[in-house]
Motif scaffolding. Structure first.
Motif, PDB file in Angstrom:
ATOM      1  N   ALA A 132       0.870  -1.179   0.000  1.00 37.16           N
ATOM      2  CA  ALA A 132       0.000   0.000   0.000  1.00 37.16           C
ATOM      3  C   ALA A 132       0.903   1.224   0.000  1.00 37.16           C
ATOM      4  O   ALA A 132       1.326   1.710   1.052  1.00 37.16           O
ATOM      5  N   PRO A 133       1.256   1.758  -1.153  1.00 36.61           N
ATOM      6  CA  PRO A 133       2.325   2.772  -1.240  1.00 36.61           C
ATOM      7  C   PRO A 133       2.005   4.075  -0.522  1.00 36.61           C
ATOM      8  O   PRO A 133       2.909   4.809  -0.139  1.00 36.61           O
ATOM      9  N   PHE A 134       0.728   4.364  -0.314  1.00 36.57           N
ATOM     10  CA  PHE A 134       0.356   5.628   0.329  1.00 36.57           C
ATOM     11  C   PHE A 134      -0.219   5.400   1.725  1.00 36.57           C
ATOM     12  O   PHE A 134      -0.858   6.286   2.292  1.00 36.57           O
ATOM     13  N   SER A 135      -0.007   4.158   2.247  1.00 39.47           N
ATOM     14  CA  SER A 135      -0.557   3.795   3.564  1.00 39.47           C
ATOM     15  C   SER A 135      -2.059   4.053   3.598  1.00 39.47           C
ATOM     16  O   SER A 135      -2.614   4.539   4.589  1.00 39.47           O
ATOM     17  N   SER A 136      -2.723   3.730   2.502  1.00 43.82           N
ATOM     18  CA  SER A 136      -4.155   3.982   2.375  1.00 43.82           C
ATOM     19  C   SER A 136      -4.858   2.693   1.973  1.00 43.82           C
ATOM     20  O   SER A 136      -4.279   1.606   2.020  1.00 43.82           O
ATOM     21  N   ALA A 137      -6.107   2.823   1.562  1.00 44.58           N
ATOM     22  CA  ALA A 137      -6.886   1.655   1.176  1.00 44.58           C
ATOM     23  C   ALA A 137      -6.441   1.088  -0.168  1.00 44.58           C
ATOM     24  O   ALA A 137      -6.723  -0.076  -0.481  1.00 44.58           O
ATOM     25  N   PHE A 138      -5.751   1.885  -0.967  1.00 45.55           N
ATOM     26  CA  PHE A 138      -5.279   1.422  -2.269  1.00 45.55           C
ATOM     27  C   PHE A 138      -4.037   0.553  -2.108  1.00 45.55           C
ATOM     28  O   PHE A 138      -3.139   0.856  -1.317  1.00 45.55           O
ATOM     29  N   TYR A 139      -3.983  -0.550  -2.866  1.00 42.81           N
ATOM     30  CA  TYR A 139      -2.815  -1.432  -2.764  1.00 42.81           C
ATOM     31  C   TYR A 139      -2.524  -2.059  -4.121  1.00 42.81           C
ATOM     32  O   TYR A 139      -3.388  -2.143  -5.001  1.00 42.81           O
ATOM     33  N   ILE A 140      -1.285  -2.496  -4.270  1.00 40.24           N
ATOM     34  CA  ILE A 140      -0.872  -3.261  -5.441  1.00 40.24           C
ATOM     35  C   ILE A 140      -0.262  -4.564  -4.948  1.00 40.24           C
ATOM     36  O   ILE A 140       0.173  -4.666  -3.792  1.00 40.24           O
ATOM     37  N   PHE A 141      -0.248  -5.567  -5.823  1.00 32.95           N
ATOM     38  CA  PHE A 141       0.311  -6.859  -5.420  1.00 32.95           C
ATOM     39  C   PHE A 141       0.939  -7.544  -6.630  1.00 32.95           C
ATOM     40  O   PHE A 141       0.574  -7.285  -7.783  1.00 32.95           O
ATOM     41  N   ALA A 142       1.876  -8.431  -6.360  1.00 38.22           N
ATOM     42  CA  ALA A 142       2.545  -9.188  -7.411  1.00 38.22           C
ATOM     43  C   ALA A 142       3.177 -10.421  -6.805  1.00 38.22           C
ATOM     44  O   ALA A 142       3.551 -10.425  -5.613  1.00 38.22           O
ATOM     45  N   GLY A 143       3.303 -11.458  -7.607  1.00 39.69           N
ATOM     46  CA  GLY A 143       3.916 -12.676  -7.109  1.00 39.69           C
ATOM     47  C   GLY A 143       3.803 -13.820  -8.086  1.00 39.69           C
ATOM     48  O   GLY A 143       3.196 -13.696  -9.153  1.00 39.69           O
ATOM     49  N   PRO A 144       4.371 -14.979  -7.744  1.00 38.16           N
ATOM     50  CA  PRO A 144       4.283 -16.158  -8.601  1.00 38.16           C
ATOM     51  C   PRO A 144       2.946 -16.865  -8.408  1.00 38.16           C
ATOM     52  O   PRO A 144       2.167 -16.532  -7.511  1.00 38.16           O
ATOM     53  N   LEU A 145       2.700 -17.849  -9.258  1.00 35.68           N
ATOM     54  CA  LEU A 145       1.527 -18.696  -9.063  1.00 35.68           C
ATOM     55  C   LEU A 145       1.825 -20.090  -9.580  1.00 35.68           C
ATOM     56  O   LEU A 145       2.638 -20.283 -10.490  1.00 35.68           O
ATOM     57  N   VAL A 146       1.145 -21.049  -9.002  1.00 36.95           N
ATOM     58  CA  VAL A 146       1.231 -22.441  -9.425  1.00 36.95           C
ATOM     59  C   VAL A 146      -0.174 -22.883  -9.807  1.00 36.95           C
ATOM     60  O   VAL A 146      -1.118 -22.719  -9.031  1.00 36.95           O
ATOM     61  N   GLY A 181      -1.357  -7.056  -9.869  1.00 32.61           N
ATOM     62  CA  GLY A 181      -2.644  -6.389  -9.918  1.00 32.61           C
ATOM     63  C   GLY A 181      -2.741  -5.269  -8.912  1.00 32.61           C
ATOM     64  O   GLY A 181      -1.762  -4.868  -8.263  1.00 32.61           O
ATOM     65  N   LEU A 182      -3.960  -4.781  -8.766  1.00 30.67           N
ATOM     66  CA  LEU A 182      -4.232  -3.689  -7.840  1.00 30.67           C
ATOM     67  C   LEU A 182      -5.649  -3.823  -7.307  1.00 30.67           C
ATOM     68  O   LEU A 182      -6.486  -4.531  -7.874  1.00 30.67           O
ATOM     69  N   GLY A 183      -5.928  -3.140  -6.217  1.00 33.44           N
ATOM     70  CA  GLY A 183      -7.249  -3.177  -5.613  1.00 33.44           C
ATOM     71  C   GLY A 183      -7.405  -2.058  -4.605  1.00 33.44           C
ATOM     72  O   GLY A 183      -6.484  -1.268  -4.353  1.00 33.44           O
ATOM     73  N   SER A 192     -15.462   0.849  15.310  1.00 33.47           N
ATOM     74  CA  SER A 192     -15.567   0.411  16.704  1.00 33.47           C
ATOM     75  C   SER A 192     -16.015  -1.029  16.838  1.00 33.47           C
ATOM     76  O   SER A 192     -15.987  -1.588  17.944  1.00 33.47           O
ATOM     77  N   SER A 193     -16.443  -1.663  15.730  1.00 33.79           N
ATOM     78  CA  SER A 193     -16.925  -3.040  15.806  1.00 33.79           C
ATOM     79  C   SER A 193     -15.763  -4.008  15.999  1.00 33.79           C
ATOM     80  O   SER A 193     -14.661  -3.794  15.483  1.00 33.79           O
ATOM     81  N   ILE A 194     -16.046  -5.064  16.722  1.00 40.55           N
ATOM     82  CA  ILE A 194     -15.033  -6.097  16.925  1.00 40.55           C
ATOM     83  C   ILE A 194     -14.716  -6.780  15.598  1.00 40.55           C
ATOM     84  O   ILE A 194     -13.552  -6.985  15.247  1.00 40.55           O
ATOM     85  N   ASN A 195     -15.753  -7.153  14.864  1.00 41.24           N
ATOM     86  CA  ASN A 195     -15.568  -7.837  13.589  1.00 41.24           C
ATOM     87  C   ASN A 195     -15.579  -6.818  12.462  1.00 41.24           C
ATOM     88  O   ASN A 195     -16.526  -6.047  12.301  1.00 41.24           O
ATOM     89  N   GLN A 196     -14.524  -6.807  11.670  1.00 41.70           N
ATOM     90  CA  GLN A 196     -14.365  -5.860  10.579  1.00 41.70           C
ATOM     91  C   GLN A 196     -14.631  -6.544   9.234  1.00 41.70           C
ATOM     92  O   GLN A 196     -14.221  -7.687   8.996  1.00 41.70           O
ATOM     93  N   VAL A 197     -15.322  -5.824   8.365  1.00 37.69           N
ATOM     94  CA  VAL A 197     -15.653  -6.341   7.035  1.00 37.69           C
ATOM     95  C   VAL A 197     -15.298  -5.269   6.009  1.00 37.69           C
ATOM     96  O   VAL A 197     -15.578  -4.088   6.213  1.00 37.69           O
ATOM     97  N   SER A 198     -14.695  -5.687   4.919  1.00 35.96           N
ATOM     98  CA  SER A 198     -14.418  -4.756   3.830  1.00 35.96           C
ATOM     99  C   SER A 198     -14.680  -5.432   2.491  1.00 35.96           C
ATOM    100  O   SER A 198     -14.557  -6.657   2.352  1.00 35.96           O
ATOM    101  N   LEU A 199     -15.084  -4.621   1.530  1.00 33.75           N
ATOM    102  CA  LEU A 199     -15.222  -5.063   0.144  1.00 33.75           C
ATOM    103  C   LEU A 199     -14.017  -4.562  -0.632  1.00 33.75           C
ATOM    104  O   LEU A 199     -13.593  -3.423  -0.461  1.00 33.75           O
ATOM    105  N   SER A 200     -13.503  -5.418  -1.498  1.00 32.16           N
ATOM    106  CA  SER A 200     -12.286  -5.049  -2.220  1.00 32.16           C
ATOM    107  C   SER A 200     -12.422  -5.387  -3.702  1.00 32.16           C
ATOM    108  O   SER A 200     -12.169  -6.520  -4.114  1.00 32.16           O
ATOM    109  N   PRO A 201     -12.841  -4.420  -4.528  1.00 27.29           N
ATOM    110  CA  PRO A 201     -12.769  -4.650  -5.977  1.00 27.29           C
ATOM    111  C   PRO A 201     -11.310  -4.706  -6.421  1.00 27.29           C
ATOM    112  O   PRO A 201     -10.474  -3.952  -5.922  1.00 27.29           O
TER     113      PRO A 201
END
Length: 654
Positions: A132-146, A181-183, A192-201
Motif C-alpha cells: 500500500a504505497p500511500f498507507s491507504s486503502a489502495f494497494y498493489i500486489f505481485a507474485g508467482p503462481l502455481v 494487480g491492484l485493488g 468500533s466493531s469487533i468484527n471488521q468487514v471490507s469489500l475489495s474490488p
C-alpha cells in the motif's frame, strides 16, 4: 463443494459476531486492529489465447491451424492476508480458475468453417507481496503462481459434419507463472466493531510468459481478471479493568433500524431506440454495381479459377455487356449479393468487351508482393493470355509484371487476426487503367421479382460491449411478441415480424439483458413509431473501400460526386448502410463501418449543397461485420472485398 459451503457458513457466522458485544463502552474497551484478514473472492477470467495449435491429441488433428481466441470464465478463491503494518504485507489465494475459451473460427482448405472450444480448469496457489504505497486503502500486489490442471477437454467441429471430443494430449499438469494487480479496500463496518468487514474490488493480470498449457506447439494463455473480494478480520479487545465493564442486561443488538446495507452495482446506461426505415421498391429499382478490379486465385494454383466465366473466341465475339441479365431464372433476382457476384464473375469478359470497344485503352496487371515467388507473374500471364486469345486484344495493350502499387492486406496495421483469410485476399492480380471507360460500374436496370418490405431498426447502443446478451418484448394493441437473445447492438426487423399494425402506432418495448459480470438489467419504454412510408421507386448504388480504410476508392469517390449526387432530387430520402469484412476486431469494424457511412454521407452532402438541393433526408447505419446484416458472405476473398462497402438507396421525393 461441501467444503465451500462450510467455509462460507463460517465466514458469515464471524460476520454476525458484531451483533454481539456492541453494548461494550467505547470508553472502557480499546480496539486493536488484527494483522490477519480472511475472505473469499469471485470474479471473471478474461482469457486470451495466442500462438498456434493443430494437433489436439494422438487421434485428432484439425484441418487448419487455430491461432487466437478469447473467452470469459469464472474465478473463485479463498484468501488470507497478513498486514503487520499499513504499508507492507503478504497475500495468499487458493483458487478455482477457469481458463476455458473458444478459438477464433478458421476456414479449412476444403472451404469449411471449423471451430475449437476448450474446457481448462485449474486449482491455483497464488502467493503475493502486498504493498500500500500511500498507507491507504489502495494497494498493489505481485507474485508467482502455481496452476494444477483438473480438466483438459476440447470440442472440435468442422463444417457441421464432423465433431470430435476428447482430452488434450501433452497438457502440463503443473504450470508456473506470474501475476500482478491492484485493488482498494472499502470498509463497510464501523471502526468500533469487533468484527471488521471490507469489500475489495480488484483487477489483475496473469502473463503468458512461460505459461503454455501444453508441452508441444506454441499455444499460450494470458488472463485479465476482475472481481470483488469480501474480507473479514477481528479487532483485539484490550480491557483495562474488568470492573469497568458494565453489565449487559439490556441485551441490545445491532443498530435497531431494521435496515440492511445494500451493494449497488451501476452499469453505463444502455440507450435503446427504434427507427422506421423506408426501403425502395425493388420491382422498379435501378442498380449500379461497382466492379472489383481484382481476380483472386486459389491457393497453390496459377490457373484462373473456374468460378470466373471464360468464353471461347467465338462466344466472346458475340458477348455484349447489356445482355448479361438475359435468361436468368426468377430466383436469381432474389438476392442483390447473388446478382452482384454473378456480374463480378463476368469481369474478364466485361473488361475484354470494353477494351474491344475502346481500342486506345490499356490496362496494367499488378501481382501481389505477398504471393509466392513466380506465382504473381504466372497469374498475370493467364489473364493476359485469356484477353488476347478470346477477345483478340493486342498484347501490347496489356502490361504485366508491375507490383509496386499492389495493396497488400496482410501487412496492414491493426489486423493480427484470421491470417488465413488475409493470405487468400492477397493472392490476387489487380487490374488498373487510366481509361475511365474500362473502370465504370455495371449498370443494372432489371425488373425485380419482389419488393422488399419496410423495416424497423432496433438499437441497444453499448450492448455489444457491456452485455452478455439482450432481449426485448414488443407489445402493440394488447399483442406481445418476444425477440432475442441478441449480442450485437443493432437488430433490423421487417414490419411483418412485429405485433399488430407495425406500420404505425404506440408500442411498449421491454428490454432486458445480462451484463458481463452477470447482473440482470431491465428497462421499459413507450415508443411511438411514425408511419412507415409506402414503397417508392428507387435507385441503389454501392461504394467500395480499401481494406481497413474509410476513404472511398478514387473512382468511387468521383462516382459519388459526379454520378450519384446529380440523381438526388429535392425532398429525396438517402439511406446509407455501412459494412466491413470479418477480418479484425468486431468493435473496431463497427467503428470502421460508421466511418465509411459518414465519409459517403459527407461527400454526398457537400455535392448536394453545391447543386442547391433542398429537403434531402439522410438515414444512415453502420453494421460492422454483423453476419446477419452483411450483404455478402465471407468465405471467398471477393465476398470480403464487396463487404467493404456502403450501400446507398435513393428514394426520390414526390
Amino acid at each position: 463443494m461441501k467444503t465451500i459451503y462450510t467455509l462460507s457458513f463460517i465466514t458469515l457466522y464471524l460476520l454476525s459476531g458484531n451483533l454481539r458485544s456492541q453494548s461494550l463502552s467505547k470508553d472502557t474497551i480499546k480496539r486493536m486492529p488484527s494483522s490477519w484478514w480472511i475472505g473469499q473472492s469471485i470474479g471473471g477470467n478474461f482469457n486470451y489465447y495466442r500462438g498456434t495449435t493443430q494437433r489436439l491429441n494422438e487421434t485428432v488433428t484439425t484441418s487448419a491451424p487455430f491461432h487466437n481466441g478469447d473467452g470469459l470464465r469464472l474465478y473463485f478463491s479463498f484468501l488470507a492476508e497478513y498486514r503487520p503494518n499499513k504499508t507492507l504485507g503478504t497475500m495468499l489465494n487458493v483458487a478455482f480458475s477457469n481458463r476455458s475459451s473458444s478459438f477464433d473460427g478458421v476456414i479449412t482448405p476444403g472451404n469449411e468453417k471449423a471451430f475449437l472450444y476448450t474446457v481448462l480448469r485449474y486449482l491455483n496457489i497464488e502467493p503475493s507481496l502486498r504493498l500500500a504505497p500511500f498507507s491507504s486503502a489502495f494497494y498493489i500486489f505481485a507474485g508467482p503462481l502455481v496452476s494444477i490442471n483438473t480438466t483438459k477437454e476440447f470440442f472440435y467441429q468442422e463444417g457441421g459434419k464432423y465433431e470430435a471430443r476428447g482430452d488434450w494430449s501433452d497438457l502440463r499438469k503443473f504450470n508456473w507463472g506470474a501475476q500482478g494487480g491492484l485493488g482498494i479496500d472499502i470498509p463497510i463496518s464501523k471502526k468500533s466493531s469487533i468484527n471488521q468487514v471490507s469489500l475489495s474490488p480488484f483487477a489483475s493480470f496473469q502473463t503468458n510468459f512461460n505459461n503454455r498449457p501444453r508441452r508441444t506447439e506454441s499455444w499460450s494463455i494470458y488472463t485479465v481478471r476482475t472481481g470483488l473480494a469480501v474480507k473479514f478480520s477481528t479487532h483485539k479487545r484490550v480491557i483495562p479493568n474488568a470492573s469497568a465493564i458494565p453489565s449487559n442486561d439490556a441485551g441490545t443488538a445491532g443498530n435497531g433500524s431494521g435496515m440492511k446495507d445494500t451493494l449497488r452495482i451501476y452499469v453505463k446506461d444502455i440507450q435503446f431506440s427504434a427507427q422506421s426505415i423506408a426501403n425502395s421498391n425493388e420491382e422498379a429499382a435501378n442498380e449500379i454495381f461497382p466492379l472489383c478490379h481484382s481476380i483472386f486465385f486459389n491457393a497453390g494454383s496459377t490457373a484462373i479459377p473456374q468460378r470466373y466465366v471464360q468464353l471461347t473466341a467465338s462466344a466472346a465475339l458475340n458477348f455484349k455487356e447489356s445482355q448479361l441479365q438475359a435468361g436468368r431464372p426468377v430466383n436469381w433476382y432474389n438476392s442483390r449479393a447473388q446478382r452482384q457476384l454473378d456480374v463480378y464473375y463476368q469481369l474478364l469478359n466485361i473488361l475484354g468487351s470494353r477494351m474491344r470497344n475502346y481500342p486506345q485503352s490499356t490496362i496494367t496487371l499488378s501481382a501481389g508482393k505477398a504471393t509466392r515467388v513466380g506465382d504473381g507473374a504466372a497469374m498475370a500471364a493467364q489473364i493476359k493470355r485469356y484477353l488476347v486469345t478470346s477477345f483478340g486484344i493486342d498484347a501490347a495493350r496489356i502490361i504485366t509484371g508491375a507490383d509496386s502499387e499492389m495493396f497488400i492486406t496482410s501487412v496492414q496495421s491493426g489486423n493480427n487476426r484470421t491470417p488465413a483469410l488475409r493470405q487468400q485476399d492477397d493472392r490476387r492480380v489487380d487490374i488498373a487503367s487510366s481509361s475511365p471507360e474500362l473502370m465504370q460500374p455495371f449498370n443494372s436496370s432489371s425488373a425485380e421479382a419482389r419488393a422488399t418490405e419496410p423495416s424497423v431498426l432496433f438499437t441497444a447502443a453499448g450492448a455489444g460491449d457491456q452485455l452478455q446478451s439482450w432481449w426485448m418484448d414488443v407489445t402493440n394493441n394488447g399483442t406481445a411478441m418476444h425477440y432475442g437473445p441478441y449480442k450485437q447492438d443493432t437488430i433490423l426487423l421487417p414490419v411483418s415480424a412485429l405485433p399488430g399494425d407495425a406500420r404505425q402506432g404506440m408500442y411498449i418495448i421491454e428490454m432486458g439483458g445480462t451484463t458481463r459480470n452477470g447482473q440482470a438489467i431491465h428497462k421499459t419504454t413507450r415508443l411511438s413509431l411514425p408511419p412507415v412510408p409506402a414503397s417508392a421507386a428507387g435507385t441503389r448504388y454501392a461504394v467500395l473501400f480499401d481494406f481497413n480504410s474509410f476513404k472511398a476508392l478514387t473512382g468511387n469517390r468521383q462516382f459519388l460526386e459526379n454520378t450519384i449526387a446529380p440523381l438526388v432530387t429535392d425532398s429525396s430520402t438517402v439511406i446509407i448502410h455501412g459494412h466491413t469484412d470479418i477480418i479484425g476486431n468486431e468493435i473496431r469494424n463497427r467503428s470502421l463501418s460508421n466511418n465509411r457511412v459518414n465519409e459517403a454521407r459527407h461527400l454526398l452532402e457537400a455535392a448536394l449543397n453545391a447543386k442547391g438541393r433542398k429537403g434531402v433526408k439522410f438515414e444512415y447505419y453502420g453494421f460492422g461485420q454483423d453476419k446477419i446484416m452483411s450483404p455478402f458472405g465471407n468465405q471467398l476473398p471477393e465476398e470480403r472485398f464487396y463487404n467493404r462497402t456502403v450501400i446507398i438507396d435513393i428514394i426520390q421525393g414526390r
